[in-house]
Design a protein around this motif. Structure first.
Motif, PDB file in Angstrom:
ATOM      1  N   GLY A 267      51.322  39.981  53.423  1.00 38.29           N
ATOM      2  CA  GLY A 267      50.958  41.141  54.246  1.00 38.29           C
ATOM      3  C   GLY A 267      49.650  41.792  53.837  1.00 38.29           C
ATOM      4  N   TYR A 268      49.342  42.882  54.509  1.00 38.78           N
ATOM      5  CA  TYR A 268      48.125  43.642  54.217  1.00 38.78           C
ATOM      6  C   TYR A 268      48.137  44.183  52.782  1.00 38.78           C
ATOM      7  CZ  TYR A 268      47.556  43.879  59.348  1.00 38.78           C
ATOM      8  OH  TYR A 268      47.413  43.600  60.672  1.00 38.78           O
ATOM      9  N   GLY A 269      49.339  44.532  52.327  1.00 35.33           N
ATOM     10  CA  GLY A 269      49.465  45.133  50.997  1.00 35.33           C
ATOM     11  C   GLY A 269      48.906  44.227  49.909  1.00 35.33           C
ATOM     12  N   ASP A 270      49.240  42.933  50.004  1.00 30.35           N
ATOM     13  CA  ASP A 270      48.737  41.974  49.013  1.00 30.35           C
ATOM     14  C   ASP A 270      47.219  41.886  49.066  1.00 30.35           C
ATOM     15  OD1 ASP A 270      51.233  41.406  48.177  1.00 30.35           O
ATOM     16  OD2 ASP A 270      51.318  39.346  48.952  1.00 30.35           O
ATOM     17  N   LEU A 271      46.700  41.819  50.289  1.00 30.58           N
ATOM     18  CA  LEU A 271      45.252  41.723  50.474  1.00 30.58           C
ATOM     19  C   LEU A 271      44.552  42.914  49.820  1.00 30.58           C
ATOM     20  CD1 LEU A 271      42.754  40.400  51.988  1.00 30.58           C
ATOM     21  CD2 LEU A 271      43.239  42.030  53.826  1.00 30.58           C
ATOM     22  N   LYS A 272      45.066  44.099  50.073  1.00 27.62           N
ATOM     23  CA  LYS A 272      44.434  45.312  49.556  1.00 27.62           C
ATOM     24  C   LYS A 272      44.514  45.381  48.035  1.00 27.62           C
ATOM     25  CE  LYS A 272      45.471  48.278  53.527  1.00 27.62           C
ATOM     26  NZ  LYS A 272      46.289  49.448  53.880  1.00 27.62           N
ATOM     27  N   LYS A 273      45.670  45.017  47.521  1.00 28.78           N
ATOM     28  CA  LYS A 273      45.859  45.062  46.073  1.00 28.78           C
ATOM     29  C   LYS A 273      44.887  44.088  45.399  1.00 28.78           C
ATOM     30  CE  LYS A 273      49.390  44.057  42.620  1.00 28.78           C
ATOM     31  NZ  LYS A 273      48.940  42.666  42.400  1.00 28.78           N
ATOM     32  N   ASP A 274      44.801  42.885  45.946  1.00 28.28           N
ATOM     33  CA  ASP A 274      43.903  41.881  45.369  1.00 28.28           C
ATOM     34  C   ASP A 274      42.436  42.296  45.503  1.00 28.28           C
ATOM     35  OD1 ASP A 274      46.174  40.490  44.880  1.00 28.28           O
ATOM     36  OD2 ASP A 274      45.829  38.897  46.364  1.00 28.28           O
ATOM     37  N   LEU A 275      42.093  42.861  46.654  1.00 30.53           N
ATOM     38  CA  LEU A 275      40.702  43.270  46.846  1.00 30.53           C
ATOM     39  C   LEU A 275      40.318  44.368  45.852  1.00 30.53           C
ATOM     40  CD1 LEU A 275      38.003  43.087  48.256  1.00 30.53           C
ATOM     41  CD2 LEU A 275      38.888  44.581  50.068  1.00 30.53           C
ATOM     42  N   GLY A 276      41.272  45.255  45.570  1.00 30.28           N
ATOM     43  CA  GLY A 276      41.025  46.272  44.545  1.00 30.28           C
ATOM     44  C   GLY A 276      40.686  45.625  43.213  1.00 30.28           C
ATOM     45  N   GLU A 277      41.388  44.552  42.896  1.00 25.46           N
ATOM     46  CA  GLU A 277      41.125  43.850  41.624  1.00 25.46           C
ATOM     47  C   GLU A 277      39.793  43.113  41.663  1.00 25.46           C
ATOM     48  OE1 GLU A 277      44.655  41.495  40.870  1.00 25.46           O
ATOM     49  OE2 GLU A 277      45.885  43.334  40.716  1.00 25.46           O
ATOM     50  N   VAL A 278      39.514  42.493  42.799  1.00 29.19           N
ATOM     51  CA  VAL A 278      38.229  41.785  42.964  1.00 29.19           C
ATOM     52  C   VAL A 278      37.070  42.766  42.778  1.00 29.19           C
ATOM     53  CG1 VAL A 278      36.729  40.768  44.743  1.00 29.19           C
ATOM     54  CG2 VAL A 278      39.040  39.878  44.401  1.00 29.19           C
ATOM     55  N   PHE A 279      37.197  43.927  43.412  1.00 27.51           N
ATOM     56  CA  PHE A 279      36.127  44.918  43.307  1.00 27.51           C
ATOM     57  C   PHE A 279      35.980  45.397  41.866  1.00 27.51           C
ATOM     58  CE2 PHE A 279      34.607  49.295  43.198  1.00 27.51           C
ATOM     59  CZ  PHE A 279      33.351  49.120  43.763  1.00 27.51           C
ATOM     60  N   THR A 280      37.124  45.667  41.221  1.00 22.99           N
ATOM     61  CA  THR A 280      37.089  46.141  39.835  1.00 22.99           C
ATOM     62  C   THR A 280      36.396  45.131  38.929  1.00 22.99           C
ATOM     63  OG1 THR A 280      39.116  47.390  40.200  1.00 22.99           O
ATOM     64  CG2 THR A 280      38.528  46.935  37.902  1.00 22.99           C
ATOM     65  N   GLU A 281      36.710  43.860  39.141  1.00 21.13           N
ATOM     66  CA  GLU A 281      36.110  42.810  38.336  1.00 21.13           C
ATOM     67  C   GLU A 281      34.606  42.730  38.562  1.00 21.13           C
ATOM     68  OE1 GLU A 281      37.187  38.248  38.237  1.00 21.13           O
ATOM     69  OE2 GLU A 281      38.963  39.553  38.159  1.00 21.13           O
ATOM     70  N   PHE A 282      34.206  42.922  39.822  1.00 23.46           N
ATOM     71  CA  PHE A 282      32.777  42.905  40.139  1.00 23.46           C
ATOM     72  C   PHE A 282      32.057  44.102  39.514  1.00 23.46           C
ATOM     73  CE2 PHE A 282      29.926  45.263  43.024  1.00 23.46           C
ATOM     74  CZ  PHE A 282      28.777  44.503  42.866  1.00 23.46           C
ATOM     75  N   VAL A 283      32.653  45.276  39.635  1.00 22.67           N
ATOM     76  CA  VAL A 283      31.905  46.495  39.350  1.00 22.67           C
ATOM     77  C   VAL A 283      31.918  46.869  37.861  1.00 22.67           C
ATOM     78  CG1 VAL A 283      33.603  48.382  39.616  1.00 22.67           C
ATOM     79  CG2 VAL A 283      31.285  48.611  40.604  1.00 22.67           C
ATOM     80  N   THR A 284      32.925  46.410  37.133  1.00 22.64           N
ATOM     81  CA  THR A 284      33.031  46.822  35.735  1.00 22.64           C
ATOM     82  C   THR A 284      31.785  46.451  34.918  1.00 22.64           C
ATOM     83  OG1 THR A 284      35.426  46.809  35.890  1.00 22.64           O
ATOM     84  CG2 THR A 284      34.495  46.736  33.665  1.00 22.64           C
ATOM     85  N   PRO A 285      31.338  45.197  34.951  1.00 20.59           N
ATOM     86  CA  PRO A 285      30.103  44.881  34.214  1.00 20.59           C
ATOM     87  C   PRO A 285      28.860  45.564  34.791  1.00 20.59           C
ATOM     88  CG  PRO A 285      30.884  42.943  35.431  1.00 20.59           C
ATOM     89  CD  PRO A 285      31.949  43.980  35.537  1.00 20.59           C
ATOM     90  N   VAL A 286      28.855  45.818  36.091  1.00 23.53           N
ATOM     91  CA  VAL A 286      27.716  46.534  36.698  1.00 23.53           C
ATOM     92  C   VAL A 286      27.628  47.931  36.097  1.00 23.53           C
ATOM     93  CG1 VAL A 286      26.767  47.508  38.837  1.00 23.53           C
ATOM     94  CG2 VAL A 286      27.772  45.206  38.864  1.00 23.53           C
ATOM     95  N   GLN A 287      28.772  48.587  36.035  1.00 26.44           N
ATOM     96  CA  GLN A 287      28.793  49.946  35.467  1.00 26.44           C
ATOM     97  C   GLN A 287      28.347  49.939  34.005  1.00 26.44           C
ATOM     98  OE1 GLN A 287      32.535  51.940  36.145  1.00 26.44           O
ATOM     99  NE2 GLN A 287      32.173  52.104  38.354  1.00 26.44           N
ATOM    100  N   ALA A 288      28.754  48.913  33.281  1.00 28.68           N
ATOM    101  CA  ALA A 288      28.353  48.839  31.868  1.00 28.68           C
ATOM    102  C   ALA A 288      26.831  48.690  31.755  1.00 28.68           C
ATOM    103  CB  ALA A 288      29.059  47.675  31.182  1.00 28.68           C
ATOM    104  N   ARG A 289      26.237  47.886  32.624  1.00 29.87           N
ATOM    105  CA  ARG A 289      24.773  47.711  32.579  1.00 29.87           C
ATOM    106  C   ARG A 289      24.050  48.996  32.990  1.00 29.87           C
ATOM    107  NH1 ARG A 289      26.182  42.425  34.496  1.00 29.87           N
ATOM    108  NH2 ARG A 289      25.721  42.954  36.674  1.00 29.87           N
ATOM    109  N   VAL A 290      24.589  49.682  33.996  1.00 31.47           N
ATOM    110  CA  VAL A 290      23.982  50.960  34.400  1.00 31.47           C
ATOM    111  C   VAL A 290      24.009  51.920  33.213  1.00 31.47           C
ATOM    112  CG1 VAL A 290      24.258  53.020  35.854  1.00 31.47           C
ATOM    113  CG2 VAL A 290      24.519  50.744  36.864  1.00 31.47           C
ATOM    114  N   ALA A 291      25.157  51.995  32.551  1.00 28.31           N
ATOM    115  CA  ALA A 291      25.294  52.906  31.408  1.00 28.31           C
ATOM    116  C   ALA A 291      24.296  52.547  30.310  1.00 28.31           C
ATOM    117  CB  ALA A 291      26.725  52.866  30.877  1.00 28.31           C
TER     118      ALA A 291
END
Ligand code: ADP
Ligand code: NA
Length: 328
Positions: A267-291
């Motif tokens: 369902g949609y729930g799985d998609l959203k949950k996974d996308l949240g993880e995908v985004f987190t994985e993408f953005v975490t190192p970006v945030q570290a480099r910005v910092a």
């Protein structure tokens, strides 16, 4: 260099970029560095078309530059600079204002949209002349290509008209730039209102690169989806789900049909949950480099000073030629 020159700019007004800024613009800037002679600028002169707090503006310009670096703009290859560090922008901007018809400027639909919500005395003249400064930004660098979204097409037409008008009146001085239509650029929609584009003016449905990823994941989980349960890309019937698939695909490089197959029977729930993880994985190192960039102000200053120097090498030559032609 014989590589075609591109120029693009981004406003520092919000501090954090949102996902639309990244997937619709900055990601393409990063790709263009490979094949183009790129000039990228943080357009703080444009930012003051609406009132800004000085401390916040200065900080947001640095944060914007740090994000561009963290997202992959390579200052060795691209000239990355802050617009106000290159005085030629304002100087050529004035020249271009004198070349623009009042009625011509008045036909810019973005101004009409932006000013419609305010009374005439609360709208600065700068908001009216903003596309003319943008023309100067582009023409200063003898830019060949300008990556533009739909909302900027009319402004690029104005730039082309002004270049041609100047060249006709004073002799060939400016290259007439062309729109660069970027392939597979993603238009990202508001998570709460998938009929509207994601925009900093509507914070509720926006995912910010610099916010706590937990917050982003939560926003993604509560994104408005559509009737039905199947994860299918269909912009008419399922704009919300389609938007999530677009983001998912852009962040992972996986094709949409592959994702649809993956979520068949879920369902949609799985998609959203996974996308949240995908985004987190993408953005975490970006945030570290910005910092890291923000923790080393001297290094960031050095990068931006070098970028401004490279920009001025080109801009000063163009301005001098234009001034000479005008009779200065
Ligand atoms: P906003 O629309 O939030 O005010 P800007 O106008 O500062 O953002 O946009 C900066 C860049 O990001 C522009 O090149 C613009 O086309 C791109 N952009 C902004 N919002 C989106 C979006 N929702 N989807 C794709 N690209 C976007
Ligand atoms: Na905009």
């Amino acid at each position: 260099t014989s590589r075609p020159r591109v120029l693009s700019g981004i406003q520092p007004t919000a501090g954090s970029f949102h996902l639309g800024n990244y997937l619709g613009a900055v990601r393409q800037w990063v790709a263009l560095q490979e094949s183009h002679d790129a000039f990228y600028c943080v357009v703080d002169l444009h930012a003051i078309t609406v009132e800004q707090d000085p401390k916040t503006l200065r900080q947001n310009s640095r944060v914007s530059a740090a994000q561009l670096l963290a997202l992959g703009i390579d200052p060795e290859r691209s000239a990355l600079f802050v617009q106000s560090h290159v005085p030629e922008h304002a100087q050529l901007g004035w020249v271009m204002q004198c070349l623009t018809g009042f009625g011509e400027a008045g036909r810019m639909t973005q101004f009409k949209d932006k000013s419609a919500r305010q009374t005439a005395d609360h709208v600065g003249v700068g908001l009216f002349t903003y596309p003319i400064l943008q023309a100067a930004d582009i023409l200063l660098y003898q830019t060949q290509f300008v990556p533009v979204g739909e909302d900027q097409r009319q402004h690029l037409e104005l730039t082309r008209d002004l270049a041609q008008r100047f060249n006709k009146r004073y002799g060939k001085t400016f290259r007439v730039p062309e729109a660069y239509i970027v392939k597979d650029t993603a238009k990202i929609y508001d998570l709460q209102d998938p009929a509207a584009k994601m925009s900093k003016s509507v914070p509720a449905g926006m995912v910010e690169l610099l916010e706590d990823p937990k917050r982003s994941a939560k926003k993604i989980r509560s994104a408005v989806t559509d009737a039905g349960r199947e994860v299918v890309f269909d912009v008419v019937e399922k704009p919300g789900v389609s938007n999530l698939l677009t983001i998912y695909s852009a962040l992972t490089g996986r094709a949409v049909p592959e994702l649809e197959a993956d979520y068949a029977g879920r369902g949609y729930g799985d998609l959203k949950k996974d996308l949240g993880e995908v985004f987190t994985e993408f953005v975490t190192p970006v945030q570290a480099r910005v910092a890291a960039y923000l923790d080393d102000p001297a290094e960031l200053d050095k990068v931006l000073a070098r970028g401004a120097e490279r920009a001025r090498e080109v801009a000063s030559v163009t301005l001098a030629r234009a001034y000479e032609r005008i009779g200065f």
